[in-house]
Every structure is written in C-alpha cells, then in structure tokens.
Enzyme design. Structure first.
Site, PDB file in Angstrom:
ATOM      1  N   ASP A  46      45.726  64.809 -12.942  1.00  0.00           N
ATOM      2  CA  ASP A  46      44.682  65.643 -12.357  1.00  0.00           C
ATOM      3  C   ASP A  46      43.422  64.787 -12.214  1.00  0.00           C
ATOM      4  O   ASP A  46      42.668  64.596 -13.157  1.00  0.00           O
ATOM      5  CB  ASP A  46      44.428  66.868 -13.243  1.00  0.00           C
ATOM      6  CG  ASP A  46      43.344  67.767 -12.682  1.00  0.00           C
ATOM      7  OD1 ASP A  46      42.799  67.444 -11.599  1.00  0.00           O
ATOM      8  OD2 ASP A  46      43.037  68.791 -13.314  1.00  0.00           O
TER       9      ASP A  46
ATOM     10  N   LYS B 285      36.544  67.776  -5.648  1.00  0.00           N
ATOM     11  CA  LYS B 285      35.193  67.267  -5.863  1.00  0.00           C
ATOM     12  C   LYS B 285      34.794  66.180  -4.857  1.00  0.00           C
ATOM     13  O   LYS B 285      34.455  66.504  -3.733  1.00  0.00           O
ATOM     14  CB  LYS B 285      35.031  66.839  -7.319  1.00  0.00           C
ATOM     15  CG  LYS B 285      35.203  68.077  -8.222  1.00  0.00           C
ATOM     16  CD  LYS B 285      34.925  67.925  -9.679  1.00  0.00           C
ATOM     17  CE  LYS B 285      34.979  69.310 -10.331  1.00  0.00           C
ATOM     18  NZ  LYS B 285      35.710  69.401 -11.563  1.00  0.00           N
TER      19      LYS B 285
ATOM     20  N   TYR C 101      40.783  70.388 -18.805  1.00  0.00           N
ATOM     21  CA  TYR C 101      40.613  71.552 -17.939  1.00  0.00           C
ATOM     22  C   TYR C 101      41.252  71.243 -16.596  1.00  0.00           C
ATOM     23  O   TYR C 101      41.023  70.170 -16.028  1.00  0.00           O
ATOM     24  CB  TYR C 101      39.123  71.865 -17.751  1.00  0.00           C
ATOM     25  CG  TYR C 101      38.843  72.996 -16.795  1.00  0.00           C
ATOM     26  CD1 TYR C 101      39.189  74.309 -17.128  1.00  0.00           C
ATOM     27  CD2 TYR C 101      38.231  72.771 -15.567  1.00  0.00           C
ATOM     28  CE1 TYR C 101      38.936  75.363 -16.254  1.00  0.00           C
ATOM     29  CE2 TYR C 101      37.965  73.819 -14.692  1.00  0.00           C
ATOM     30  CZ  TYR C 101      38.317  75.113 -15.041  1.00  0.00           C
ATOM     31  OH  TYR C 101      38.053  76.141 -14.169  1.00  0.00           O
TER      32      TYR C 101
HETATM   33  C1  LIG Z   1      36.685  70.666 -11.687  1.00  0.00           C
HETATM   34  C2  LIG Z   1      38.085  70.424 -12.109  1.00  0.00           C
HETATM   35  C3  LIG Z   1      39.134  71.267 -11.706  1.00  0.00           C
HETATM   36  C4  LIG Z   1      38.898  72.545 -10.943  1.00  0.00           C
HETATM   37  O1  LIG Z   1      38.336  72.330  -9.702  1.00  0.00           O
HETATM   38  P1  LIG Z   1      37.575  73.548  -8.974  1.00  0.00           P
HETATM   39  O2  LIG Z   1      37.248  73.006  -7.625  1.00  0.00           O
HETATM   40  O3  LIG Z   1      36.399  73.868  -9.826  1.00  0.00           O
HETATM   41  O4  LIG Z   1      38.532  74.693  -8.905  1.00  0.00           O
HETATM   42  C5  LIG Z   1      40.422  70.907 -12.037  1.00  0.00           C
HETATM   43  N1  LIG Z   1      40.666  69.794 -12.750  1.00  0.00           N
HETATM   44  C6  LIG Z   1      39.692  68.983 -13.168  1.00  0.00           C
HETATM   45  C7  LIG Z   1      40.036  67.748 -13.932  1.00  0.00           C
HETATM   46  C8  LIG Z   1      38.358  69.272 -12.890  1.00  0.00           C
HETATM   47  O5  LIG Z   1      37.394  68.481 -13.355  1.00  0.00           O
END
Ligand SMILES: *Cc1c(COP(=O)(O)O)cnc(C)c1O
Length: 424
Positions: free
Chosen positions: A239, A267, A144
C-alpha cells in the site's frame, strides 16, 4: 490559540457535519483545541481564514509533494476543466496517465484508476481474494489502509489474532477474515504462514508506515512478506498510497529495490485531486471486470480533471525534487534532534526521505506497541506551541509530517527554532 473566525466556522460546521469535519483527524481531537480553517495554500504555506500564515507540514496529508497550487498543475486542471468535467467514457488522458504510472512502477503491468486510497486498497483486496479464491488477509497493527470494513482492524498483538473491528458498524464476521500481526515481526509472519498459509489471499503492508508516525521497515521484513506470499500462493500488496512518488518516483519499492504483486497508489498521483489507483501483475489484474469475474467500477474513475492534475504532477517528479527532499529532510531531522536534546526532552526522531515524526518516546519505534507508549500529552503541548509560532504540524503524534519541494532551508531553520521554543 485558534483564531475567532475559525472558532465561529467550527461552531457552524459542528451543527451540520459530524464533529465539524469531513475526516476525523482534522478535528484536532488528538491535540485538543480547534482546527484552523484554511482559506488557501501556496507552495509550502497554508493560510487561515483570518489571514494567518503557516509553514505547512501536513501537505494535505501527503499529496502536496510539489507544494500547494503548483502553477503547472493548476494550468493543467484549468485546461482540462474547459473541456468538460466528466464523461463516463474512455479518454486519451487516462491512457497517458496509466502509461506514465507504469513507466515509474514497472511491476504495475496493468492498473485501474479509482477516486480514493480507500477504494484502491479495498479493490486490491477483492482482486487478491478473487484471484487466489481464498478469504483471509493479513495486515499489520498500526498500518492504515483506508476505511473499508475488513481493513478497519488492528486487533491485539501476538501471533495471529482474529480480527476485532476498530469501528462500530463493522460486522465481526467481516473482521474475522483479517489476521493481524505486529509490524516488523518476521518470526510471527513465518509462524502464521506455516500454520495457515493455504488460507491466506494476501498480505497488505505500508512499506514505510506513516499512519502510526514514521516507522521504517527493518531489514528483511518486506522481503519476507514477498517471499512468504510467493511460497504459499498468496499475493503481496504494497500500500503505497502515502509512500508512492514520495520516497522515490517509484515509491518505497524503487527505494528498496522490491516488487510486490499488487500496489496501491493515491495522494501524490492525484496531485491534490481525488485520484488513486491499484494495479500489478497482469495475470492478477486480468480477473477484473469486464475481463474477469471480480467486479469493480466507478462513475468518476479516471476523471479527466483529476487525471490532468495527476499527469502534470508525475511529469514534474525529476531527480532534483528527491535530492532536495532528502537534503531538507536531513536538516529537519538534525534540527528536531538538536531541539529535543537541548531541551532535555526524551524523544526519538524517525525519518525516511520526506516523511518524518518526532516521537515523544525515549526508545526507537518499530511497531504499534512501541508507538503507543509515546507521551501524547507532551506532543499536544508541543503541537500547540508550534501552531502559535506559525508551524502547521500534523495534529497527532501518530501522523507523519511531510516535506515538499517548495520548502526552503529558511523554513527548516525557522521550524527547528520553533520546535526548540515549543518544548518549553
Ligand atoms: C491515506 C491512506 C489511505 C487511504 O486513502 P484515502 O484517499 O484517504 O481513502 C490508504 N492507505 C494509506 C497507506 C494511506 O496513507
């Protein structure tokens, strides 16, 4: 299962907010039942509106590495807020923040602050496309990367499937520039590059997946992404919105000794505030406006209060934090394995550092095809049992649980006992 105060709030919420939540997984649809409305959180605990107390393994879905409401982070936020909430102009704090991030991630020579992980990955993809002047991106099933149109695609497995959108509202044309492969499938990646390497702008990957449950990379997988990208003039995008500052201060890349062309963070670097970033090679980042032709902007980007929370968090990521997370993680892993073995329930526990998943699956999970064979009904029953015993575990089989530096050995012991009891 759910308290009456939360039930009443959920009813009101559903009348004004789609599904009663501002992000789908919070609705507990994957496990049934109603979500607990959280009134406050401190350390490794969250507290429901009815005063109920839980040991928290959601950690706000990742940010709460130091535990909730760390006093130093709260102080930094209060101090910053006193000076004004937003100026839409450069600040010394954001420069210090960018320097602090670069110190932890030397491969990030330049970076931009944004307000969510979604914005970070979306912008990194645009930069990669602008830099390479190519349209296609490669992602892996089960990873994701936020909810931007071209990333809401997982499509089928097998060699290079043309993307089919996972969500209504995503034009097929957009999804078709996203090619998807199975995670950990090196031969498929090699074959795709052999066939279409000159069209690929970037490969984006969760270096350790958290978004299909915790799935580590097989030896050589991440290395193959980096080297194939390099060979074919594409860019590697790690990511690390989830893994950044969690698997090590410098994220999965530090842990595995790798350097991607571009990295996305979110995060933890925001310490619980809306803050994320993307960055990488200087020559690549120089295409971003106003230096170059790739446009990306944000009214609240580099917000002073968010940056203050991020800086205060980053400054507290000392080696002892990671030693503790590793020790607690190993204890929790052992506890969950012991619980499932004693209950005679087929299960696989997968963990990297402070990310952990109990898969109700008798085989190791290497890819989405494996993960999707898990017994989600059994997970739902177990989750309800955990909740009733005061353990707030992520409400989906396909979300990694997180430890924080505020968890204690006692919490782990209690969690392992609850896990055993919840297996029936
Ligand atoms: C949480 C997450 C996102 C999206 O981040 P948001 O702040 O919720 O938009 C993208 N990539 C990864 C790997 C994630 O865990």
């Amino acid at each position: 299962m759910s308290d009456t105060i939360s039930q009443a709030l959920f009813e009101r919420a559903r009348a004004v907010i789609p599904g009663g939540v501002n992000s789908p997984v919070r609705a507990f649809r994957a496990v049934g039942g109603n979500p607990v409305f959280i009134a406050r959180a401190k350390g490794a605990r969250v507290y429901g509106e009815d005063g109920s107390e839980y040991v928290d393994y959601v950690g706000s879905w990742g940010p709460a590495l130091l535990g909730h409401a760390h006093p130093d982070v709260i102080r930094a936020v209060q101090e910053a807020a006193e000076g004004g909430l937003s100026f839409g102009a450069p600040t010394s704090r954001e420069v210090r923040f960018a320097e602090a991030v670069r110190a932890l991630y030397p491969q990030i020579e330049k970076l931009r602050c944004v307000s969510s992980g979604t914005e970070a990955t979306m912008s990194a993809i645009r930069v990669a496309r602008g830099f390479t002047r190519r349209d296609f991106i490669v992602k892996f099933e089960g990873c994701y990367h936020g909810h931007a149109d071209h990333l809401l695609v997982k499509a089928g497995s097998g060699l290079a499937t043309f993307g089919v959108p996972d969500s209504a509202g995503v034009p097929e044309g957009t999804a078709q520039t996203t090619l998807t492969l199975a995670y950990n499938d090196i031969p498929a990646l090699e074959a795709l590059f052999a066939a279409r390497g000159s069209e690929i702008a970037a490969v984006i990957v969760e270096p350790v997946v958290g978004n299909m449950g915790c799935v580590p990379p097989e030896p050589g997988f991440l290395e193959a992404i980096i080297s194939l990208c390099r060979k074919h003039g594409a860019l590697s995008i790690f990511d690390e919105v989830m893994t950044g500052c969690r698997l090590a201060r410098g994220g999965a890349q530090e842990r595995y000794g790798l350097r991607a062309d571009l990295t996305t963070l979110g995060k933890i670097i925001g310490g619980g505030m809306p803050l994320a970033a993307y960055g990488g090679r200087e020559d690549v980042m120089n295409v971003v406006a106003p230096l170059g032709p790739v446009y990306q902007a944000g009214t609240l980007s580099g917000n002073p209060v968010a940056v203050a929370a991020g800086l205060a968090t980053i400054e507290r990521l000392v080696p002892e934090v990671y030693e503790k997370l590793e020790r607690l993680g190993a204890a929790l892993e052992a506890g969950l394995k012991d619980a499932t073995a004693k209950a005679g329930v087929p299960a696989t526990v997968q963990r990297v550092g402070s990310m952990i998943t109990l898969f109700f699956n008798d085989k190791p999970v290497r890819s989405w095809a494996d993960a999707s064979r898990s017994d989600t009904k059994r997970f739902a029953t177990w989750h309800a049992g955990m909740l009733s015993r005061g353990i707030y575990w992520p409400p989906s089989q396909y979300e990694a649980a997180f430890l924080s530096a505020a968890h204690t050995d006692e919490d782990i012991t209690r969690t392992a006992l609850a896990a055993r009891a919840s297996l029936g």
